[in-house]
Design a protein around this motif. Structure first.
Motif, PDB file in Angstrom:
ATOM      1  N   LYS A 136       0.805  -1.220   0.000  1.00  0.00           N
ATOM      2  CA  LYS A 136       0.000   0.000   0.000  1.00  0.00           C
ATOM      3  C   LYS A 136       0.842   1.276   0.000  1.00  0.00           C
ATOM      4  O   LYS A 136       0.340   2.355  -0.344  1.00  0.00           O
ATOM      5  N   VAL A 137       2.104   1.187   0.378  1.00  0.00           N
ATOM      6  CA  VAL A 137       2.959   2.377   0.370  1.00  0.00           C
ATOM      7  C   VAL A 137       3.377   2.661  -1.074  1.00  0.00           C
ATOM      8  O   VAL A 137       3.875   1.764  -1.766  1.00  0.00           O
ATOM      9  N   PRO A 138       3.174   3.882  -1.570  1.00  0.00           N
ATOM     10  CA  PRO A 138       3.520   4.206  -2.962  1.00  0.00           C
ATOM     11  C   PRO A 138       4.958   3.826  -3.305  1.00  0.00           C
ATOM     12  O   PRO A 138       5.870   3.995  -2.492  1.00  0.00           O
ATOM     13  N   ALA A 139       5.144   3.312  -4.516  1.00  0.00           N
ATOM     14  CA  ALA A 139       6.452   2.805  -4.934  1.00  0.00           C
ATOM     15  C   ALA A 139       7.526   3.883  -4.963  1.00  0.00           C
ATOM     16  O   ALA A 139       8.718   3.596  -4.779  1.00  0.00           O
ATOM     17  N   ASP A 140       7.131   5.140  -5.214  1.00  0.00           N
ATOM     18  CA  ASP A 140       8.118   6.218  -5.323  1.00  0.00           C
ATOM     19  C   ASP A 140       8.430   6.886  -3.982  1.00  0.00           C
ATOM     20  O   ASP A 140       9.135   7.893  -3.926  1.00  0.00           O
ATOM     21  N   SER A 141       7.920   6.325  -2.889  1.00  0.00           N
ATOM     22  CA  SER A 141       8.129   6.932  -1.572  1.00  0.00           C
ATOM     23  C   SER A 141       9.530   6.638  -1.041  1.00  0.00           C
ATOM     24  O   SER A 141      10.093   5.563  -1.275  1.00  0.00           O
ATOM     25  N   THR A 142      10.083   7.608  -0.317  1.00  0.00           N
ATOM     26  CA  THR A 142      11.388   7.409   0.329  1.00  0.00           C
ATOM     27  C   THR A 142      11.283   6.426   1.502  1.00  0.00           C
ATOM     28  O   THR A 142      12.291   6.027   2.063  1.00  0.00           O
ATOM     29  N   PHE A 143      10.049   6.055   1.845  1.00  0.00           N
ATOM     30  CA  PHE A 143       9.820   5.105   2.937  1.00  0.00           C
ATOM     31  C   PHE A 143      10.623   3.825   2.738  1.00  0.00           C
ATOM     32  O   PHE A 143      11.196   3.274   3.687  1.00  0.00           O
ATOM     33  N   HIS A 144      10.686   3.338   1.506  1.00  0.00           N
ATOM     34  CA  HIS A 144      11.300   2.040   1.237  1.00  0.00           C
ATOM     35  C   HIS A 144      12.799   2.033   1.557  1.00  0.00           C
ATOM     36  O   HIS A 144      13.291   1.114   2.212  1.00  0.00           O
ATOM     37  N   SER A 145      13.503   3.064   1.111  1.00  0.00           N
ATOM     38  CA  SER A 145      14.937   3.134   1.412  1.00  0.00           C
ATOM     39  C   SER A 145      15.165   3.390   2.897  1.00  0.00           C
ATOM     40  O   SER A 145      16.125   2.877   3.485  1.00  0.00           O
ATOM     41  N   MET A 146      14.286   4.167   3.512  1.00  0.00           N
ATOM     42  CA  MET A 146      14.391   4.453   4.941  1.00  0.00           C
ATOM     43  C   MET A 146      14.232   3.173   5.755  1.00  0.00           C
ATOM     44  O   MET A 146      15.003   2.915   6.691  1.00  0.00           O
ATOM     45  N   LEU A 147      13.257   2.338   5.380  1.00  0.00           N
ATOM     46  CA  LEU A 147      13.052   1.077   6.093  1.00  0.00           C
ATOM     47  C   LEU A 147      14.193   0.110   5.814  1.00  0.00           C
ATOM     48  O   LEU A 147      14.661  -0.585   6.720  1.00  0.00           O
ATOM     49  N   ARG A 148      14.664   0.066   4.585  1.00  0.00           N
ATOM     50  CA  ARG A 148      15.797  -0.805   4.250  1.00  0.00           C
ATOM     51  C   ARG A 148      16.995  -0.478   5.121  1.00  0.00           C
ATOM     52  O   ARG A 148      17.649  -1.374   5.678  1.00  0.00           O
ATOM     53  N   ASP A 149      17.295   0.808   5.263  1.00  0.00           N
ATOM     54  CA  ASP A 149      18.429   1.207   6.109  1.00  0.00           C
ATOM     55  C   ASP A 149      18.161   0.850   7.565  1.00  0.00           C
ATOM     56  O   ASP A 149      19.081   0.473   8.294  1.00  0.00           O
ATOM     57  N   GLY A 150      16.888   0.960   7.985  1.00  0.00           N
ATOM     58  CA  GLY A 150      16.547   0.587   9.351  1.00  0.00           C
ATOM     59  C   GLY A 150      16.741  -0.890   9.607  1.00  0.00           C
ATOM     60  O   GLY A 150      17.224  -1.297  10.672  1.00  0.00           O
TER      61      GLY A 150
END
Length: 475
Positions: A136-150
Motif C-alpha cells: 500500500k505504500v507508494p512505490a516512489d516513496s522514500t519510505f522504502h529506502s528508509m526502512l531498508r536502512d533501518g
C-alpha cells in the motif's frame, strides 16, 4: 477512548477466529526467522496475514504489529504510529519515541537511524516486528529506502516480517543476496491437501467426505479464499463448479460471494451492504450506521465463522472486512442503490467515523464523496494535531485536495497551508500568512490575525531573504 479505538486496528494483530493452524508453514517460518527479515508474499486472499497472525499466537512470540497504509509515505505519520505500536509492545518503557519535527526533515535519514536503534532496544529478544500490507505504500516513496536502512540495524534476536501482495522491491536485492532475507511466496502459501482437509473439518464440524474435499482442493488450486468460498457454497447445497474461472482473485470472489449473499435474509443482506462503507468499525459504529441492534453479535459471528471478517481485540473490539470482501460489497451496493442513497450512507459513515475518533478515515470518506465543506471542517479541526505530531506533509497533502475556490476563500485554510509549507517553502508560506493576516484583520479577528502575523515573522526568519523585510511588521 475514541483516539485509542482509532489507532487500534493499525497497531494490533488481527484475529480471525477458528483459523486452521498451518503447522507446515509454522515450521517454515521458524527456519526463516534465522534471517533478519522474512518476506511473505502472495495474491489477495492467499492467507498471508492469517498465517503470520496465527503463527505468532501459536508460538506465543512477543511482537509489534503495524499495518502500513498509503499515508505512511509521510515519514512523520509512519514514525508517529510506530511510536504508538512501540508503546503497546513495550508498555513498561514510559518515555515515548521521538516525533519527527519539520526542522528535522532535511536530515530524516539520521533521525530514522536513531529512531530504529531506539525502537529495537525496547523490544525483548525473540520479538518479531510485523509490517502488514506493504504494497500500500507508494512505490516512489522514500519510505522504502528508509526502512531498508533501518533493517540493516536489526540486532540479533529481533526479526522483521513484511507481508505484501508483491515481491520485495529491487532495493532489497542486496539483503536477499547476502541471505539476510527469506521469502515465503505463493508456492509455499498454496494450501496442501492435508490443510484443505483440516480447514474443511474445522468448518464442517467433522462432516463431509474426503472425495468432496479433494475435489474442492483441485478446483481452488490451493487458493485459501477460493477454497473457503467453495466450502460455503457446497454447504449451502449449491454444488461446485468444475473449476474456478481464470480471472483475477477479486472477480472470482465476486462470483461466489454474490451467490452466498443472495442466500442471506434481507436484514443481513442490508447490514453487509451498509457496513461495508465503514473501513473499520466497532459494534456501536456498525449499529449506528445500519440500524441493526445486534450488530456486535453479527460481526462476532462472521469473525468466528471465518467469513472474511477480522477483529482487533481491545476494550472495544474493532472489526474489518477483508479488502476483497469489502470491495465486493461496495460494488454490489453501487449496483443496487442509487448514487444519491450511497452518498447519504457514506456521509453518515463519515460522521460516525469522526465521532468515534477515526478522523483520518472520516476525512478520506468525505473527500471521496466530494463533500468539500465537511472535509474542510474536519481538516481544520485536525490540523493542530497533525502539526503537533510533525505531520506537516500530510496536512499539505490534505490541503491540495481542496478546490481552489474553497481553499482561497477561507483565511484559516490559508493559515494552515502556510504552517504546512513553512519548513519546505518559506517564501510561499509567507504569502499564505500575509493573505490570512489581511483577511483576519478585515474581519477584526485580532487573535487570529496575531497568529497569522507570527507566521509571517517565522517565514521571513526561516526564509532565504533579508531580515530587513521584518521591519514593516514591527512598525
Amino acid at each position: 477512548m475514541a483516539g485509542k479505538t482509532a489507532s487500534i486496528a493499525k497497531i494490533t494483530r488481527p484475529v480471525l477466529a477458528g483459523s486452521y493452524p498451518r503447522k507446515r508453514l509454522f515450521r517454515l517460518i521458524d527456519s526463516a526467522r534465522k534471517q533478519k527479515v522474512v518476506w511473505v508474499t502472495g495474491p489477495p486472499g492467499s492467507g498471508k496475514t492469517t498465517l503470520v497472525s496465527s503463527y505468532l499466537a501459536a508460538r506465543r512470540i512477543p511482537r509489534l504489529w503495524y499495518r502500513l497504509e498509503e499515508g505512511d509515505a509521510d515519514p512523520a505519520t509512519f514514525f508517529h504510529y510506530l511510536g504508538l505500536a512501540a508503546k503497546k509492545a513495550a508498555p513498561r518503557i514510559r518515555k515515548p519515541l521521538p516525533v519527527l519535527t519539520p526542522d528535522q526533515r532535511p536530515a530524516v535519514t539520521v533521525f530514522a537511524q536513531r529512531y530504529f536503534e531506539n525502537l529495537f532496544s525496547r523490544l525483548k529478544s525473540g520479538s518479531v516486528i510485523v509490517f502488514d500490507d506493504y504494497q500500500k505504500v507508494p512505490a516512489d516513496s522514500t519510505f522504502h529506502s528508509m526502512l531498508r536502512d533501518g533493517l540493516s540495524l536489526l540486532p540479533p534476536g529481533i526479526c522483521v516480517t513484511l507481508i505484501s501482495r508483491k515481491q520485495p522491491p529491487s532495493m532489497f536485492a542486496r539483503l536477499r543476496a547476502s541471505q539476510g532475507m527469506e521469502v515465503i511466496g505463493w508456492k509455499e502459501l498454496r494450501l496442501s491437501p492435508r490443510e484443505t482437509e483440516g480447514i474443511a473439518r474445522l468448518r464442517w464440524k467433522g462432516k463431509g467426505g474426503k472425495e468432496t474435499i479433494r475435489k474442492l482442493q483441485n478446483i481452488s488450486d490451493g487458493w485459501a479464499a477460493g477454497f473457503v468460498l467453495l466450502l460455503e457454497r457446497a454447504r449451502s447445497g449449491s454444488g461446485s463448479p468444475q473449476k474456478l474461472p481464470r480471472h483475477k482473485p477479486q472477480e472470482i470472489l465476486d462470483y461466489f460471494a454474490g451467490e452466498i449473499l443472495e442466500n442471506l435474509d434481507e436484514e443481513m443482506h442490508s447490514f453487509l451492504l451498509k457496513s461495508a462503507h465503514l473501513p473499520r468499525m466497532t459494534a456501536k459504529m456498525a449499529a449506528q450506521l445500519t440500524g441493526l441492534r445486534r450488530a456486535g453479535q453479527t460481526l462476532s459471528y462472521m469473525n468466528r465463522h471465518n467469513y472474511f471478517t477480522e477483529v482487533h481485540p481491545g476494550p472495544e473490539p474493532v472489526y474489518e472486512y477483508h479488502p476483497l470482501f469489502r470491495d465486493f460489497l461496495r460494488s454490489r451496493s453501487s449496483d443496487l442503490f442509487s448514487e444519491k442513497y450511497i452518498r447519504r450512507v457514506r456521509g453518515k459513515a463519515a460522521a460516525i467515523l469522526e465521532e468515534s475518533g477515526h478522523v483520518e478515515e472520516a476525512a478520506g470518506t468525505l473527500r471521496e464523496i466530494g463533500d468539500w465543506r465537511g472535509f474542510s471542517r474536519v481538516l481544520q479541526k485536525q490540523a493542530p494535531t497533525l502539526v503537533r505530531q510533525g505531520r506537516s506533509e500530510t496536512l499539505a497533502e490534505w490541503l491540495e485536495f481542496l478546490p481552489g475556490e474553497i481553499l482561497e476563500g477561507d483565511p484559516w485554510l490559508l493559515y494552515w497551508r502556510g504552517v504546512a509549507r513553512l519548513s519546505s517553502a518559506p517564501g510561499e508560506s509567507q504569502g499564505d500568512f500575509e493573505e490570512a493576516f489581511r483577511r483576519f484583520s478585515q474581519k477584526k479577528d485580532r487573535d487570529s490575525a496575531l497568529l497569522a502575523w507570527a507566521g509571517v515573522v517565522d517565514a521571513i526568519i526561516y526564509g532565504p531573504g533579508s531580515l530587513k523585510t521584518l521591519d514593516p511588521w514591527f512598525l
